[in-house]
Design a protein around this motif. Sequence first.
Motif, PDB file in Angstrom:
ATOM      1  N   ALA B 166      -2.937  12.537 -49.978  1.00 32.28           N
ATOM      2  CA  ALA B 166      -1.264  12.008 -49.740  1.00 32.28           C
ATOM      3  C   ALA B 166      -1.111  12.763 -48.671  1.00 32.28           C
ATOM      4  O   ALA B 166      -0.430  12.480 -47.429  1.00 32.28           O
ATOM      5  CB  ALA B 166      -0.531  12.692 -50.862  1.00 32.28           C
ATOM      6  N   TRP B 167      -1.504  14.260 -48.339  1.00 31.80           N
ATOM      7  CA  TRP B 167      -1.246  14.977 -47.048  1.00 31.80           C
ATOM      8  C   TRP B 167      -1.823  14.326 -45.789  1.00 31.80           C
ATOM      9  O   TRP B 167      -1.156  13.947 -44.772  1.00 31.80           O
ATOM     10  CB  TRP B 167      -1.845  16.414 -47.216  1.00 31.80           C
ATOM     11  CG  TRP B 167      -1.539  17.356 -46.029  1.00 31.80           C
ATOM     12  CD1 TRP B 167      -0.370  17.708 -45.541  1.00 31.80           C
ATOM     13  CD2 TRP B 167      -2.652  17.745 -45.317  1.00 31.80           C
ATOM     14  NE1 TRP B 167      -0.711  18.374 -44.278  1.00 31.80           N
ATOM     15  CE2 TRP B 167      -2.207  18.452 -44.278  1.00 31.80           C
ATOM     16  CE3 TRP B 167      -4.102  17.565 -45.396  1.00 31.80           C
ATOM     17  CZ2 TRP B 167      -2.878  19.120 -43.189  1.00 31.80           C
ATOM     18  CZ3 TRP B 167      -4.873  18.274 -44.511  1.00 31.80           C
ATOM     19  CH2 TRP B 167      -4.047  18.907 -43.380  1.00 31.80           C
ATOM     20  N   GLN B 170      -0.199  11.237 -44.753  1.00 35.20           N
ATOM     21  CA  GLN B 170       1.178  11.247 -44.351  1.00 35.20           C
ATOM     22  C   GLN B 170       1.281  12.396 -43.073  1.00 35.20           C
ATOM     23  O   GLN B 170       2.150  12.354 -42.404  1.00 35.20           O
ATOM     24  CB  GLN B 170       2.108  11.972 -45.330  1.00 35.20           C
ATOM     25  CG  GLN B 170       2.469  11.151 -46.565  1.00 35.20           C
ATOM     26  CD  GLN B 170       2.976  11.779 -47.665  1.00 35.20           C
ATOM     27  OE1 GLN B 170       3.618  12.845 -47.349  1.00 35.20           O
ATOM     28  NE2 GLN B 170       2.666  11.540 -49.030  1.00 35.20           N
ATOM     29  N   GLY B 171       0.126  12.852 -42.676  1.00 33.45           N
ATOM     30  CA  GLY B 171       0.218  13.856 -41.858  1.00 33.45           C
ATOM     31  C   GLY B 171      -0.965  13.653 -40.525  1.00 33.45           C
ATOM     32  O   GLY B 171      -0.657  12.492 -40.126  1.00 33.45           O
ATOM     33  N   LYS B 174      -2.225   9.892 -40.250  1.00 35.00           N
ATOM     34  CA  LYS B 174      -1.224   8.861 -40.450  1.00 35.00           C
ATOM     35  C   LYS B 174      -1.626   7.859 -38.975  1.00 35.00           C
ATOM     36  O   LYS B 174      -1.901   8.514 -37.870  1.00 35.00           O
ATOM     37  CB  LYS B 174       0.243   9.285 -40.175  1.00 35.00           C
ATOM     38  CG  LYS B 174       0.865   8.412 -40.439  1.00 35.00           C
ATOM     39  CD  LYS B 174       2.158   8.706 -40.938  1.00 35.00           C
ATOM     40  CE  LYS B 174       2.943   9.664 -40.271  1.00 35.00           C
ATOM     41  NZ  LYS B 174       4.378  10.065 -40.790  1.00 35.00           N
ATOM     42  N   PHE B 179       3.861   2.218 -37.688  1.00 29.74           N
ATOM     43  CA  PHE B 179       5.346   2.295 -38.086  1.00 29.74           C
ATOM     44  C   PHE B 179       5.477   3.516 -39.043  1.00 29.74           C
ATOM     45  O   PHE B 179       6.570   3.170 -40.016  1.00 29.74           O
ATOM     46  CB  PHE B 179       5.667   0.918 -38.819  1.00 29.74           C
ATOM     47  CG  PHE B 179       5.366  -0.321 -37.919  1.00 29.74           C
ATOM     48  CD1 PHE B 179       6.070  -0.441 -36.649  1.00 29.74           C
ATOM     49  CD2 PHE B 179       4.149  -0.964 -38.275  1.00 29.74           C
ATOM     50  CE1 PHE B 179       5.583  -1.762 -35.818  1.00 29.74           C
ATOM     51  CE2 PHE B 179       3.781  -2.025 -37.446  1.00 29.74           C
ATOM     52  CZ  PHE B 179       4.558  -2.442 -36.503  1.00 29.74           C
ATOM     53  N   ALA B 180       4.597   4.558 -39.175  1.00 33.01           N
ATOM     54  CA  ALA B 180       4.761   5.624 -39.711  1.00 33.01           C
ATOM     55  C   ALA B 180       4.654   5.517 -41.367  1.00 33.01           C
ATOM     56  O   ALA B 180       5.094   6.230 -42.042  1.00 33.01           O
ATOM     57  CB  ALA B 180       6.139   6.403 -39.461  1.00 33.01           C
ATOM     58  N   PHE B 181       3.822   4.234 -41.519  1.00 30.92           N
ATOM     59  CA  PHE B 181       3.979   4.240 -43.167  1.00 30.92           C
ATOM     60  C   PHE B 181       2.688   5.134 -43.541  1.00 30.92           C
ATOM     61  O   PHE B 181       1.937   5.254 -42.720  1.00 30.92           O
ATOM     62  CB  PHE B 181       3.501   2.911 -43.577  1.00 30.92           C
ATOM     63  CG  PHE B 181       4.649   1.892 -43.656  1.00 30.92           C
ATOM     64  CD1 PHE B 181       5.717   1.990 -44.636  1.00 30.92           C
ATOM     65  CD2 PHE B 181       4.889   0.761 -42.823  1.00 30.92           C
ATOM     66  CE1 PHE B 181       6.771   1.354 -44.527  1.00 30.92           C
ATOM     67  CE2 PHE B 181       5.842   0.024 -42.922  1.00 30.92           C
ATOM     68  CZ  PHE B 181       6.891   0.308 -43.862  1.00 30.92           C
ATOM     69  N   PRO B 182       2.615   5.852 -44.809  1.00 33.38           N
ATOM     70  CA  PRO B 182       1.566   6.731 -44.864  1.00 33.38           C
ATOM     71  C   PRO B 182       0.417   5.926 -45.289  1.00 33.38           C
ATOM     72  O   PRO B 182      -0.034   5.589 -46.237  1.00 33.38           O
ATOM     73  CB  PRO B 182       2.301   7.478 -46.179  1.00 33.38           C
ATOM     74  CG  PRO B 182       3.123   6.486 -46.770  1.00 33.38           C
ATOM     75  CD  PRO B 182       3.651   5.582 -45.549  1.00 33.38           C
ATOM     76  N   ARG B 183      -0.559   5.623 -44.327  1.00 28.09           N
ATOM     77  CA  ARG B 183      -1.640   4.970 -44.405  1.00 28.09           C
ATOM     78  C   ARG B 183      -2.429   5.469 -43.036  1.00 28.09           C
ATOM     79  O   ARG B 183      -1.751   5.760 -41.905  1.00 28.09           O
ATOM     80  CB  ARG B 183      -1.837   3.630 -44.740  1.00 28.09           C
ATOM     81  CG  ARG B 183      -0.897   2.842 -43.808  1.00 28.09           C
ATOM     82  CD  ARG B 183      -0.830   1.433 -44.160  1.00 28.09           C
ATOM     83  NE  ARG B 183      -0.181   0.786 -42.982  1.00 28.09           N
ATOM     84  CZ  ARG B 183       0.077  -0.699 -42.940  1.00 28.09           C
ATOM     85  NH1 ARG B 183      -0.118  -1.121 -43.957  1.00 28.09           N
ATOM     86  NH2 ARG B 183       0.725  -1.106 -41.828  1.00 28.09           N
ATOM     87  N   LYS B 186      -6.419   0.953 -39.533  1.00 32.84           N
ATOM     88  CA  LYS B 186      -7.463   0.114 -39.841  1.00 32.84           C
ATOM     89  C   LYS B 186      -8.744   0.403 -39.355  1.00 32.84           C
ATOM     90  O   LYS B 186      -8.898   0.910 -38.169  1.00 32.84           O
ATOM     91  CB  LYS B 186      -7.003  -1.233 -39.464  1.00 32.84           C
ATOM     92  CG  LYS B 186      -7.344  -2.185 -40.567  1.00 32.84           C
ATOM     93  CD  LYS B 186      -6.377  -3.520 -40.248  1.00 32.84           C
ATOM     94  CE  LYS B 186      -7.316  -4.750 -41.109  1.00 32.84           C
ATOM     95  NZ  LYS B 186      -7.734  -4.645 -42.343  1.00 32.84           N
ATOM     96  N   ARG B 274      -9.001   0.866 -44.975  1.00 32.22           N
ATOM     97  CA  ARG B 274      -8.114   1.810 -44.353  1.00 32.22           C
ATOM     98  C   ARG B 274      -7.876   2.740 -45.560  1.00 32.22           C
ATOM     99  O   ARG B 274      -8.125   2.239 -46.720  1.00 32.22           O
ATOM    100  CB  ARG B 274      -6.939   1.527 -43.750  1.00 32.22           C
ATOM    101  CG  ARG B 274      -5.801   0.810 -44.649  1.00 32.22           C
ATOM    102  CD  ARG B 274      -4.556   0.734 -43.875  1.00 32.22           C
ATOM    103  NE  ARG B 274      -4.223  -0.286 -43.397  1.00 32.22           N
ATOM    104  CZ  ARG B 274      -3.547  -0.469 -41.873  1.00 32.22           C
ATOM    105  NH1 ARG B 274      -3.212   0.741 -41.417  1.00 32.22           N
ATOM    106  NH2 ARG B 274      -3.329  -1.566 -41.470  1.00 32.22           N
ATOM    107  N   GLN B 276      -5.270   4.503 -48.131  1.00 34.10           N
ATOM    108  CA  GLN B 276      -3.907   4.418 -48.235  1.00 34.10           C
ATOM    109  C   GLN B 276      -3.711   4.996 -49.764  1.00 34.10           C
ATOM    110  O   GLN B 276      -4.666   5.101 -50.533  1.00 34.10           O
ATOM    111  CB  GLN B 276      -3.186   2.950 -48.149  1.00 34.10           C
ATOM    112  CG  GLN B 276      -3.996   2.019 -48.797  1.00 34.10           C
ATOM    113  CD  GLN B 276      -3.380   0.398 -48.482  1.00 34.10           C
ATOM    114  OE1 GLN B 276      -3.169   0.236 -47.314  1.00 34.10           O
ATOM    115  NE2 GLN B 276      -3.425  -0.406 -49.262  1.00 34.10           N
ATOM    116  N   ALA B 277      -2.330   5.235 -50.136  1.00 27.31           N
ATOM    117  CA  ALA B 277      -2.054   5.584 -51.490  1.00 27.31           C
ATOM    118  C   ALA B 277      -2.316   4.449 -52.233  1.00 27.31           C
ATOM    119  O   ALA B 277      -2.492   3.173 -51.867  1.00 27.31           O
ATOM    120  CB  ALA B 277      -0.731   6.127 -51.489  1.00 27.31           C
TER     121      ALA B 277
END
Lengths: 376, 360
Positions: B166-167, B170-171, B174, B179-183, B186, B274, B276-277
């Motif tokens: 998650a970190w 998001q960090g 990213k 568009f700053a979505f947490p992932r 690609k 990619r 992603q959560a």
Amino acid sequence: MKKLIAVLLAVAVLCSLALTGCKSETPDSPESPSASGKDPNRVIKIGFVFSAIISTDAWAQTSENARLYLEEHCENVETYKVENIAGGADCERVMREYINDGCEIIVGTSFDYVDYMLALADEFPDVTFINGSGYETAENMSVYIAKLEQGRYMTGLLAGNMTKANKIGYVSSIPFPDPIKQLNGFAVGVAQANPDAEIVTLWANSFNDPTTEAVCANTLIDQGCDLICIDLSSSAVAQVCESRGVMFIGSSVDMREFAPTQQLTANCWTWGPWMAEQVEAVRNGTFVGKWCELDINDGAISLAEFSDKVPQEVRDIVADAEKRLREGYEVFAGPLYDNTGKLRVKEGEVLSTEDANAMQWFLPNVIDNWADKPVD
Amino acid sequence: MRKKRYFTLEKRLSIPFGIKLAVPLVSIVAGFLFSAFFLVISGESPLEVYSVMLDGAFGSAYGLSETVVKMIPLMIISVGVAFAFKMQIWNAGGEGQLHIGAAAATYVVLHLNGCSRFVTILAAFLAAFICAGIYGLIPAILKVKWKVNELITCLMLNYVATFLIAWLIQGPWKDPSGFAFPRTRKFPASGELTTLFDTRIHTGLLIGLAIAVILWFVISKTRWGYEIKLIGAKEKVARYAGVSVNRNILLVMFISAGIAGVAGMVEVCGITHRLQANFAAQIGSSGMTIAYLAQCHPLGAVLVSFLFGGLLVGGNTIQKLGLPVSTVQMIQGSILIFVAAGAMFTNYKIVRKERRLGHD
């Protein structure tokens, strides 16, 4: 014993054969539905894919409400839904199955679906794709989202007027621009209503994690917040506020059933009428894929009915704000400083949509405990 | 003198192959029958629901291919944790190891620009295996050095790994253009596993099958495999026989965790392309269940994963009948419970006995 097992085994095999044999026609290869006829009175099949379980997720409920709206208000429409599909291997399959079944419109509800929907939109040009959230679009793919800061601004005004402790709790999901934009919209409202009030923010790091959300709510209440606003999909915070007698502002849908005495109002998002327009556009062959940021004049943003706790003068303030928003008032109008003192929007200017959708900074009245301070 | 007849369970001395096959099959049917009762109560036709379910999972080439897609990570992670279970080392950390493996593979793929697909995938495989393996060594070392229960540490480390991901997404990792979505970004094409037969089935299938066959060979045909089984059966005996238990705990946990990491790698390289959560929803937690149902047999785990994949795929399909998702989960759950509980009849048989009751 051996005989018994042999008999049971035979029954099992027969059962499974009988069951698989029940359905004869099986679509083997994905084929696009024949939209060539374009009979305007044809039945349009619409497949919805939800990332969460609708009954436990307020964000999913907003799109489910849109589905129900279509069922009720559109002629010759059949809708289907599949819930609890995480982004990843599953969503592409569910969408392909829908297309196999002849769905002309696929509605997704998660930014995790974007990659798959874009690829499918390319592969099936006759199928229309609509996703809730995300930014990428195609000729046959639209994204729906709302100018959510407008609703948050109204609840911010309400919260600023209602807090006695001048300490408002705000539990949000994951600190990426969309939730940050909503938080800042809320903060603008609070600052205008009550310059002394501060907003203590906690991030649950998930969109729907009742356990963590309840911990966040309890923490904020223990720190002295007398009003909690959420940007989350579960009802956990509502329930905590109800049991501890703390005012609450819901999100996505009216959450009154979980906080019957404590919910002041809720930020509600409504997609039904817009989606009905898209269905008619598909029916007439006039659909154009685009990024649609719906606003208060599209009916996408509204507040749930106020509770009796909200006095008339506060209702008037919010009603006035709604009127101003309808007349084009911009929430992020300068001068706006962030909580490090940096000027972010100059006097006389308005934050552009692009910059709002890339927001990684907080307004000065936001107390944010996120360890990893966003940088720009 | 009176006699009393009664039934009792008796451990089977040897388990015939027919029993091994019949018990789970009968259990599955029993699970379907049990759920049918509730379906009828809620006004559904069980026959229709089950036919759509089976049809969705196995009834068409597409459905079948998707069941295999679902089966691939399940198979790899369950084979991995089953290997540790063989030695009575309860590696409950498959989920965390899967995430670490996925993260390691992601790092390699995003940083090896310009390499051929073969090199990229091989590097991602090794990175996933080694990093996840090292992550699995943490509970192993704690167990060997200080006798810390590995079940607890493994479960705790699952959280650490998911929060680490998650970190990362998001960090620092990213996607700058996302568009700053947490992932993450690609993957380049060189980081994607090749797909087979014009479906989404990817070469992860071959990796998984190879791992399963190798582990089966190691466990049942080699001296080392015998040592592992001996430790699992009776640790003291193994110690007396001169088997180094601690060394094996470390080695087996490393391999078990490494394989779980490969499950994460094939899912990001084969499907999501990619990090992603939620990329591994339902996979991590299912690994242990499958390993248990397969009685820790590597090839059995392949078979069970296939059925499990079908259960998940078919479960999604029947929702289109208008069934609420909770009903679907009820069907899936009851089938699992029946299969798990029914497994008792593989090891035990019901026998009828007579007992003489004392003189009147």
